[in-house]
Design an enzyme around this catalytic site. Structure first.
Site, mmCIF file in Angstrom:
data_model
loop_
_atom_site.group_PDB
_atom_site.id
_atom_site.type_symbol
_atom_site.label_atom_id
_atom_site.label_comp_id
_atom_site.label_asym_id
_atom_site.label_seq_id
_atom_site.Cartn_x
_atom_site.Cartn_y
_atom_site.Cartn_z
ATOM 1 N N CYS A 1 -0.945 3.845 -6.452
ATOM 2 C CA CYS A 1 -1.808 3.188 -5.466
ATOM 3 C C CYS A 1 -2.024 1.771 -5.980
ATOM 4 C CB CYS A 1 -3.133 3.940 -5.356
ATOM 5 S SG CYS A 1 -4.412 3.059 -4.432
ATOM 6 N N CYS B 1 0.861 -1.175 0.000
ATOM 7 C CA CYS B 1 0.000 0.000 0.000
ATOM 8 C C CYS B 1 0.903 1.233 0.000
ATOM 9 C CB CYS B 1 -0.867 -0.043 1.259
ATOM 10 S SG CYS B 1 -1.905 1.409 1.503
HETATM 11 N N1 DGL Z 1 -3.876 0.440 -2.048
HETATM 12 C C1 DGL Z 1 -3.681 1.635 -1.283
HETATM 13 C C2 DGL Z 1 -2.459 2.397 -1.792
HETATM 14 O O1 DGL Z 1 -1.641 1.820 -2.467
HETATM 15 C C3 DGL Z 1 -4.971 2.390 -1.257
HETATM 16 C C4 DGL Z 1 -5.013 3.446 -0.213
HETATM 17 C C5 DGL Z 1 -6.368 3.758 0.331
HETATM 18 O O2 DGL Z 1 -6.958 2.900 0.956
HETATM 19 O O3 DGL Z 1 -6.782 4.901 0.178
HETATM 20 O O4 DGL Z 1 -2.260 3.556 -1.514
#
Ligand code: DGL
Length: 259
Positions: free
Chosen positions: A183, A73
Site C-alpha cells: 500500500c 494506489c
Molecule cells: N494508498 C492506497 C493503496 O496503495 C491506500 C488504500 C486505501 O485507501 O485503503 O492501496
C-alpha cells in the site's frame, strides 16, 4: 514529445511516496497529483465503488490535460486498472505489491505482505501470488486502520506502533525475511519499521519499479518531455491540506480542491 503533465492519483496522501520516486527519476516532467482523501480509505470499499472513484479521478486528470496516468494506489490498481485500460485511450501505469522480487530472494521461504483488504481480496493480487508462491509461505496481513491514522496526521504515533506490533507478529512467528509493503501509504512507515524489525528482514515496496515503468512507457509512446521550460508539480487534495503538506515538506504547495 510532450510537456503535458503526468497525472498521479491515490485514495489519499500515500501516493506521494510514488510521486517522489517519479520526480527523482524523471525530474524534467510536469506532474499533477490528486489525493482523494475525502474518500479514503479505499481498502474496505468494494470493487465497484473503488472503480467509480478511480474513474472520477481519471476524468479530472484527463480534463487537466494529463498525457499518462499513474494509479499510485495498490487498491485502485488491483480493483480498477483493467476497467480503466479498457475505457480510456491514455496509457496507465499501475502499482502492485512486490511479491515477485521478495519470493525470488527469500532465504527463509517466508514472506510477509501488509496491504489493504481491497488489495488482498482482488483477483489480480491472487493471480500474482499464485505465480510466485510455490514452496514459499506468504503471510498476508490486512493493515486495517493504518491508512486512517496516516490520513489524520498520526503517522508517528503510539497507536500506529501498537497496530504494527499486532500485524507483524504472525509474520515474525513464521520467520519472514522479506516484508512487502503493498500500500503506497505504508512506505511512510519505513523508518518506524526499520526500528522495529531485526536487520536481516528486508522491507520492500514498488516505488522504484513504478518510476522505471513510467519512464519506459513515456519513451515507448514518445511522450517524454524534452522541452526546457520551467517544471510545475501541482498537488491537489479534497481532504486536509496540512497533512499532505507535512509529508511533502515546504518546497511544494498543496491546494485544496473539491472533486
Ligand atoms: N494508498 C492506497 C493503496 O496503495 C491506500 C488504500 C486505501 O485507501 O485503503 O492501496
Amino acid at each position: 514529445m510532450s510537456a503535458k503533465p503526468i497525472g498521479i492519483f491515490d485514495s489519499g496522501v500515500g501516493g506521494t511516496s510514488i510521486w517522489r520516486e517519479i520526480h527523482a527519476f524523471l525530474p524534467n516532467e510536469n506532474t499533477i497529483y490528486l489525493a482523494d482523501s475525502y474518500n479514503a480509505p479505499y481498502g474496505p470499499k468494494g470493487k465497484e465503488r473503488i472503480t467509480e472513484l478511480s474513474v472520477k479521478n481519471v476524468d479530472l486528470l484527463i480534463k487537466k490535460g494529463c498525457k499518462l496516468i499513474v494509479v499510485a494506489c495498490n487498491t485502485a490498481t488491483t480493483n480498477a486498472i483493467k476497467h480503466l485500460r479498457a475505457n480510456y485511450h491514455i496509457p496507465f501505469i499501475g502499482i502492485e505489491p512486490a511479491i515477485k522480487p521478495a519470493a525470488l530472494k527469500t532465504q527463509t521461504k517466508a514472506v510477509g505482505i501488509l496491504a489493504t483488504k481491497g488489495t488482498l481480496a482482488s483477483d489480480l493480487f491472487h493471480e500474482t501470488t499464485d505465480l510466485y508462491s510455490n514452496g514459499i509461505k506468504i503471510i498476508e496481513q490486512e493493515g486495517e486502520g493504518i491508512v486512517q491514522l496516516i490520513e489524520s496526521g498520526k503517522l508517528n504515533s503510539d497507536e500506529m506502533k501498537e497496530l504494527l506490533n499486532i500485524y507483524l507478529e504472525p509474520m515474525l512467528k513464521a520467520n519472514m525475511d522479506y516484508l512487502v509493503l503493498g500500500c503506497t501509504h505504508y512506505t511512510y512507515l519505513m523508518p518506524m519499521l526499520i526500528e522495529m524489525l531485526q536487520k536481516h528482514i528486508k522491507i520492500i515496496d514498488s516505488g522504484e519499479a513504478v518510476a522505471r515503468q513510467t519512464k519506459a512507457v513515456l519513451d515507448k509512446h514518445q511522450l517524454l518531455n524534452n522541452q526546457k521550460s520551467e517544471i510545475r508539480n501541482q498537488f491537489f487534495t479534497n481532504g486536509n491540506p496540512e497533512v499532505m503538506q507535512s509529508l511533502l515538506g515546504k518546497d511544494f504547495k498543496v491546494e485544496y480542491l473539491k472533486f
